[in-house]
Design a protein around this motif. Structure first.
Motif, PDB file in Angstrom:
ATOM      1  N   ASN A 221      24.217 -29.139   3.571  1.00 50.13           N
ATOM      2  CA  ASN A 221      23.996 -30.187   2.707  1.00 50.13           C
ATOM      3  C   ASN A 221      22.703 -30.350   1.901  1.00 50.13           C
ATOM      4  O   ASN A 221      22.318 -31.313   1.707  1.00 50.13           O
ATOM      5  CB  ASN A 221      24.733 -31.453   3.043  1.00 50.13           C
ATOM      6  CG  ASN A 221      25.001 -32.283   1.559  1.00 50.13           C
ATOM      7  OD1 ASN A 221      25.480 -31.726   0.643  1.00 50.13           O
ATOM      8  ND2 ASN A 221      24.666 -33.545   1.756  1.00 50.13           N
ATOM      9  N   ASP A 222      21.937 -29.188   2.293  1.00 46.77           N
ATOM     10  CA  ASP A 222      20.425 -29.254   1.981  1.00 46.77           C
ATOM     11  C   ASP A 222      19.993 -28.751   0.726  1.00 46.77           C
ATOM     12  O   ASP A 222      18.712 -28.395   0.345  1.00 46.77           O
ATOM     13  CB  ASP A 222      19.678 -28.664   2.819  1.00 46.77           C
ATOM     14  CG  ASP A 222      20.033 -27.163   3.153  1.00 46.77           C
ATOM     15  OD1 ASP A 222      20.902 -26.659   2.026  1.00 46.77           O
ATOM     16  OD2 ASP A 222      19.283 -26.341   3.967  1.00 46.77           O
ATOM     17  N   ILE A 223      20.873 -28.544  -0.311  1.00 50.46           N
ATOM     18  CA  ILE A 223      20.561 -28.242  -1.722  1.00 50.46           C
ATOM     19  C   ILE A 223      20.395 -29.688  -2.723  1.00 50.46           C
ATOM     20  O   ILE A 223      21.061 -30.460  -2.505  1.00 50.46           O
ATOM     21  CB  ILE A 223      21.709 -27.399  -2.308  1.00 50.46           C
ATOM     22  CG1 ILE A 223      21.719 -26.265  -1.757  1.00 50.46           C
ATOM     23  CG2 ILE A 223      21.364 -27.049  -3.892  1.00 50.46           C
ATOM     24  CD1 ILE A 223      22.819 -25.112  -2.177  1.00 50.46           C
ATOM     25  N   GLY A 268      19.366 -33.025   8.457  1.00 53.18           N
ATOM     26  CA  GLY A 268      20.158 -33.487   9.718  1.00 53.18           C
ATOM     27  C   GLY A 268      21.430 -34.137   9.072  1.00 53.18           C
ATOM     28  O   GLY A 268      22.031 -35.078   9.608  1.00 53.18           O
ATOM     29  N   PHE A 269      21.818 -33.635   7.927  1.00 51.15           N
ATOM     30  CA  PHE A 269      23.132 -34.599   7.180  1.00 51.15           C
ATOM     31  C   PHE A 269      24.373 -34.268   7.889  1.00 51.15           C
ATOM     32  O   PHE A 269      25.176 -35.324   8.213  1.00 51.15           O
ATOM     33  CB  PHE A 269      23.465 -33.984   5.650  1.00 51.15           C
ATOM     34  CG  PHE A 269      22.303 -34.696   4.791  1.00 51.15           C
ATOM     35  CD1 PHE A 269      22.345 -35.876   4.445  1.00 51.15           C
ATOM     36  CD2 PHE A 269      21.310 -33.587   4.336  1.00 51.15           C
ATOM     37  CE1 PHE A 269      21.391 -36.385   3.511  1.00 51.15           C
ATOM     38  CE2 PHE A 269      20.378 -33.977   3.433  1.00 51.15           C
ATOM     39  CZ  PHE A 269      20.380 -35.540   3.303  1.00 51.15           C
ATOM     40  N   VAL A 429      17.373 -35.793   4.964  1.00 54.08           N
ATOM     41  CA  VAL A 429      17.707 -37.133   5.119  1.00 54.08           C
ATOM     42  C   VAL A 429      16.272 -38.136   5.108  1.00 54.08           C
ATOM     43  O   VAL A 429      15.270 -37.437   5.704  1.00 54.08           O
ATOM     44  CB  VAL A 429      18.086 -37.271   6.536  1.00 54.08           C
ATOM     45  CG1 VAL A 429      18.261 -38.611   6.946  1.00 54.08           C
ATOM     46  CG2 VAL A 429      19.530 -36.673   6.896  1.00 54.08           C
ATOM     47  N   VAL A 430      16.233 -39.161   4.334  1.00 50.67           N
ATOM     48  CA  VAL A 430      15.132 -39.941   4.287  1.00 50.67           C
ATOM     49  C   VAL A 430      15.053 -40.975   5.294  1.00 50.67           C
ATOM     50  O   VAL A 430      15.846 -42.024   5.292  1.00 50.67           O
ATOM     51  CB  VAL A 430      14.760 -40.361   2.691  1.00 50.67           C
ATOM     52  CG1 VAL A 430      13.750 -41.358   2.728  1.00 50.67           C
ATOM     53  CG2 VAL A 430      14.992 -39.340   1.718  1.00 50.67           C
ATOM     54  N   ILE A 431      14.206 -40.969   6.248  1.00 48.60           N
ATOM     55  CA  ILE A 431      14.405 -42.011   7.395  1.00 48.60           C
ATOM     56  C   ILE A 431      14.077 -43.203   6.893  1.00 48.60           C
ATOM     57  O   ILE A 431      14.091 -43.968   7.973  1.00 48.60           O
ATOM     58  CB  ILE A 431      13.715 -41.390   8.682  1.00 48.60           C
ATOM     59  CG1 ILE A 431      12.257 -41.234   8.465  1.00 48.60           C
ATOM     60  CG2 ILE A 431      14.381 -40.072   8.925  1.00 48.60           C
ATOM     61  CD1 ILE A 431      11.296 -40.876   9.678  1.00 48.60           C
TER      62      ILE A 431
END
Length: 483
Positions: A221-223, A268-269, A429-431
């Motif tokens: 899911n990194d697109i 890391g989704f 992922v935006v932490i």
């Protein structure tokens, strides 16, 4: 080999800060092409539809949360059938290629492209390219018909085979030209879509009436831009089996620890969503959030604390997490991705070594790596529907003359997205965002970040607001387009 894309985006500006980042059309470089009525108007399946066709002015906003005084922002062209098409059914000579790693749903996408071309548009000449981009060189093909692909969605993998690397733009376009293909459907991830962009540019340079349509594939899911990639829901669902097994093992032993490694090279989704879905995970480690082992506030101290409280724990770790803790390597795979060491195995060994020194707290640790089991399974119901719509959207776009695009879901609507927007950056992922905060509150784990590190993360990972940042946002998009 493939060269860097010089993709020029079509941009249309409207009132109130409206910006359409459009996709190319075949008539941009081959004018005065004949058009034909869309066969769907004669299709019994569509006879009950009130509005057959998507209006040419329909667009979908990238950001949907707005204030009364904010610009409307970037939009993408809405996917779907148009009133006029640029190919007759007899003229269509299509090919499909799958590239990169496996992902649930690949066969479903292949099936639905074939079915859509045949059942909706009457186009029957479809070939599969065997073995990824390299298949264009070897000229190995697989005939595809509705009968041949009818049950392939029930299987994992891809019936066309796949490979990494092997991208020579000139050879590929030569093969496309020699074989008379005029619709090329390319299913793959970031690197594959970059390849598709340079293939499109070479086709345009040669003035060929050939459509290049991409369908984004990445289990991680990194697109960027799109809501999610197909196969992701299936991966999260299947990851539950590994997490459940780890939990059973951990709960059944004194001071039991279950460690599960999930996919996620840079994003890391899967680990995050699988953790949120499971509710049995005590700690989730992802590439975007650094952690440390030793000392006060470290992972080992947290493990000891959880074992004393609960008597067992489950740790989920994404494959790219903790890379700074492992010995650096410069090795790469055929796609140019850095080869990562096994963080799950390394972490398990470090935990065992640490607690073996402490006779007061003997542990039992089980390590589970379900990576290739997850990648190789058929897609679930949710992904099957999603794959169907992605494939249908790609076929509608190709028949309508759009090219150089990726079919993707944006804010719940299917759209056509320029290649360069898909490949310009990775989705991570935006932490410092709410979703990661939800995970931390769910697992009750520490962030493992000090105050200084949190401040740095806020600066580096400033989440993209759903709102346009200011009245000059349009100018910012212009500058990015120029680059």
């Amino acid at each position: 080999m493939a060269t860097q894309s010089n993709f020029q985006m079509k941009v249309t500006e409207g009132q109130l800060g409206y910006v359409l980042q459009d996709v190319p059309h075949i008539t941009d470089y081959i004018p005065n092409l004949p058009t034909y009525p869309n066969p769907l108007r004669f299709n019994p399946a569509y006879s009950v539809v009130k509005q057959y066709f998507v209006d040419m002015d329909d667009t979908v906003p990238q950001k949907i949360v707005v204030h009364k005084d904010t610009p409307r922002g970037v939009h993408f062209r809405r996917a779907g059938p148009r009133q006029k098409v640029y190919f007759t059914p007899e003229e269509v000579n299509a090919c499909i290629v799958t590239c990169g790693g496996l992902c649930p749903g690949l066969n479903t996408v292949i099936r639905e492209i074939v079915h859509s071309l045949d059942y909706m548009y009457g186009a029957t000449k479809v070939l599969g390219i065997d073995g990824g981009y390299r298949g264009f060189y070897s000229k190995n093909t697989i005939p595809l018909s509705p009968k041949i692909v009818n049950d392939i969605h029930k299987r994992g993998g891809t019936i066309l085979g796949t490979s990494r690397g092997g991208h020579d733009t000139m050879k590929i376009v030569d093969s496309i030209q020699d074989r008379g293909f005029n619709q090329v459907y390319i299913i793959g991830g970031d690197g594959t879509q970059k390849g598709a962009a340079v293939i499109y540019e070479e086709i345009r340079k040669r003035g060929l009436k050939v459509i290049v349509a991409g369908i984004p594939k990445t289990i991680d899911n990194d697109i960027s831009v799109i809501d999610k990639s197909f196969g992701f829901d299936t991966a999260v669902e299947e990851a539950q089996r590994a997490i459940n097994a780890a939990h059973v093992e951990a709960e059944s032993a004194e001071n039991g620890i279950g460690v599960v490694k999930l996919m996620g090279r840079y994003s890391g989704f899967i680990a995050m969503y699988a953790t949120l879905a499971s509710r049995d995970v005590d700690c989730c480690l992802i590439p975007e959030s650094p952690f440390y082992l030793e000392g006060q506030g470290g992972l080992l101290e947290y493990i000891a604390k959880r074992l004393k409280e609960n008597g067992h724990m489950v740790i989920v770790v994404a494959e790219g997490a903790g890379e700074d803790l492992l010995a650096a390597t410069n090795e790469q795979d055929a796609s140019g991705n850095k080869l990562l060491q096994d963080i799950g195995l390394w972490l398990s060994q470090r935990i065992k070594a640490h607690f073996s020194k402490q006779n007061k707290l003997p542990i039992t640790l089980k390590y589970i790596d379900p990576t290739y089991m997850i990648r190789a399974i058929p897609s679930n119901a949710s992904d099957n529907v999603y794959c169907t719509l992605l494939a249908q959207s790609a076929v509608h776009g190709a028949m309508s003359g759009f090219t150089g695009f990726t079919s993707g879901l944006v804010n719940g609507r299917h759209t056509y997205i320029p290649f360069n927007r898909i490949t310009e950056e990775q989705n991570k992922v935006v932490i410092t965002d709410r979703m990661w905060a939800r995970l931390l509150s769910s697992t009750n784990q520490p962030s493992f970040l000090g105050h200084k590190q949190l401040e740095e993360a806020r600066k580096e990972q400033e989440p993209q607001s759903q709102l346009m940042d200011d009245a000059d946002a349009k100018t910012g998009y212009k500058e990015r387009i120029k680059k």
